[in-house]
Enzyme design. Structure first.
Site, PDB file in Angstrom:
ATOM      1  N   GLU A 114       0.823  -1.212   0.000  1.00 47.46           N
ATOM      2  CA  GLU A 114       0.000   0.000   0.000  1.00 47.46           C
ATOM      3  C   GLU A 114       0.861   1.268   0.000  1.00 47.46           C
ATOM      4  O   GLU A 114       0.537   2.243  -0.662  1.00 47.46           O
ATOM      5  CB  GLU A 114      -0.946   0.017   1.211  1.00 47.46           C
ATOM      6  CG  GLU A 114      -2.091  -0.964   1.102  1.00 47.46           C
ATOM      7  CD  GLU A 114      -3.015  -0.681  -0.096  1.00 47.46           C
ATOM      8  OE1 GLU A 114      -3.136   0.483  -0.523  1.00 47.46           O
ATOM      9  OE2 GLU A 114      -3.590  -1.649  -0.614  1.00 47.46           O
ATOM     10  N   TYR A 126      -7.001   6.614   3.853  1.00 45.44           N
ATOM     11  CA  TYR A 126      -7.139   5.651   2.761  1.00 45.44           C
ATOM     12  C   TYR A 126      -6.310   4.384   3.034  1.00 45.44           C
ATOM     13  O   TYR A 126      -6.807   3.263   2.981  1.00 45.44           O
ATOM     14  CB  TYR A 126      -6.698   6.296   1.436  1.00 45.44           C
ATOM     15  CG  TYR A 126      -6.552   5.287   0.339  1.00 45.44           C
ATOM     16  CD1 TYR A 126      -7.665   4.893  -0.402  1.00 45.44           C
ATOM     17  CD2 TYR A 126      -5.326   4.665   0.082  1.00 45.44           C
ATOM     18  CE1 TYR A 126      -7.563   3.925  -1.379  1.00 45.44           C
ATOM     19  CE2 TYR A 126      -5.212   3.692  -0.890  1.00 45.44           C
ATOM     20  CZ  TYR A 126      -6.329   3.334  -1.616  1.00 45.44           C
ATOM     21  OH  TYR A 126      -6.226   2.364  -2.566  1.00 45.44           O
ATOM     22  N   ASP A 146     -10.572   6.497  -2.837  1.00 47.55           N
ATOM     23  CA  ASP A 146      -9.481   7.121  -3.589  1.00 47.55           C
ATOM     24  C   ASP A 146     -10.030   7.580  -4.939  1.00 47.55           C
ATOM     25  O   ASP A 146     -11.253   7.554  -5.155  1.00 47.55           O
ATOM     26  CB  ASP A 146      -8.305   6.153  -3.760  1.00 47.55           C
ATOM     27  CG  ASP A 146      -8.611   5.051  -4.766  1.00 47.55           C
ATOM     28  OD1 ASP A 146      -9.798   4.820  -5.057  1.00 47.55           O
ATOM     29  OD2 ASP A 146      -7.666   4.423  -5.269  1.00 47.55           O
TER      30      ASP A 146
END
Ligand code: SF4
Length: 333
Positions: free
Chosen positions: A34, A115, A133
């Site tokens: 990520e 996020y 996102d």
């Protein structure tokens, strides 16, 4: 389950991208993916993820590496604050004794925003947190016909609430990854594949001819241009570099002699050879324009503040921004 969510899960099962970090529930591996993918395309990010996993197979290994080692491995990915945060967060996790398993705990790691916390929490721990996102904004804005300009605070609230309502709590990770892939592969920014879309029947944008107009974008921040000269000093097999300090781009990376272009008095200019002019490098809100020079003085010069001499052969050992790499590629012999 809400039909929209069911369709996304079915679509993901059939079309989801096969990525190495999707074969694990190891929060370290998922977190690493990520962070790397925050500002990097998957094709490029995957190679870096593999390099990092090979060099630092677990969080302890990453935490005990030096910052220089981490930056060197990160070299070429850009946005180096991500690498520094990654390293600092690895140390936070080791101090905690285990990877945090709540959204609040994950959110407290350096470099992790809403996020990323939702992505890691839902994928690694099955926590019911929805990611929002650019892909999610686009899919939701089009499918539900939302005209609130994305980027505004109102939009963040509106889209987050909708995403939360749509999230199937028993499969949050699959749904979040499904939304990201659906936005990246099916409902793309330009020329989405509406003809073959499983949501076509319920899509507001398609029904009302607004696919190209949604999502509505706020006016972006103006991009500034910054010019400077990048000077490679060569004196008896040595060169001079400096480690960049905090508070500006490329913190912790090494750079050659830099000067802002301005009027010159001609002193010393005779030793300068222009290698390339107007080399462009794009950052998020800034365009950098650099002229590359080679400086071969007759006598050993006094170095500007913060610079040290190193052997040219040792340059490989230092993490450098892309522009410095380009300067090295422009050097004769
Ligand atoms: S029909 Fe087109 S715009 Fe609507 S969700 Fe599908 S791909 Fe996106």
């Amino acid at each position: 389950m809400i039909p929209f969510s069911e369709t996304i899960l079915e679509w993901y099962a059939a079309n989801g991208r096969d990525l190495p970090w999707r074969h694990t529930r190891d929060p370290y591996a998922i977190w690493l993916s990520e962070i790397i993918l925050q500002q990097t395309r998957i094709a490029q990010g995957q190679a870096y993820w593999e390099r990092f996993m090979a060099a630092f197979p677990n969080v302890k290994a990453l935490a005990s590496a030096s910052e220089d080692e981490v930056l060197r491995l990160w070299q070429g990915l850009g946005y180096y604050s991500r690498a520094r945060n990654l390293h600092a967060a690895a140390r936070q996790i080791v101090e905690l004794g285990a990877f945090p398993d709540t959204i609040e705990g994950i959110r407290r790691l350096k470099g992790v925003g809403d996020y990323t916390a939702a992505a890691i929490g839902s994928i690694a721990f099955g926590l019911p947190a929805a990611v929002v996102d650019g892909n999610v904004y686009r899919v939701l804005a089009r499918h539900f016909g939302i005209v609130t300009p994305v980027g505004s605070t109102a939009a963040k609230k509106e889209f987050s609430e909708l995403a939360r309502k749509l999230l199937p709590t028993d499969r949050p990770g699959d749904f979040n990854q499904g939304m990201m892939d659906f936005g990246a592969v099916q409902c793309t920014p330009v020329s989405p594949a509406c003809l073959l879309c499983p949501l076509a029947d319920s899509c507001t944008a398609l029904a009302t001819g607004q696919v190209d107009r949604l999502p509505v974008k706020e006016k972006g921040t103006a991009v500034q241009t910054r010019r400077f000269d990048y000077i490679y000093l060569r004196f008896r097999g040595r060169t001079a570099i400096r480690r960049r300090g905090p508070g500006d781009i490329w913190q912790g990376l090494y750079e050659p002699v830099v000067r802002e272009p301005g009027p010159r008095d001609g002193a010393g200019e005779k030793d300068l050879l222009l290698l390339r002019a107007g080399v462009k490098h794009q950052l998020t809100h800034r365009t950098l324009l650099a002229d590359f020079y080679l400086w071969t003085p007759q006598e050993e010069p006094d170095l500007p503040e913060g610079y040290v001499w190193i052997e040219e052969a040792e340059l490989d050992r230092y993490a450098k921004p892309r522009l410095f790499e380009l300067l090295l590629e422009s050097l004769p012999g």
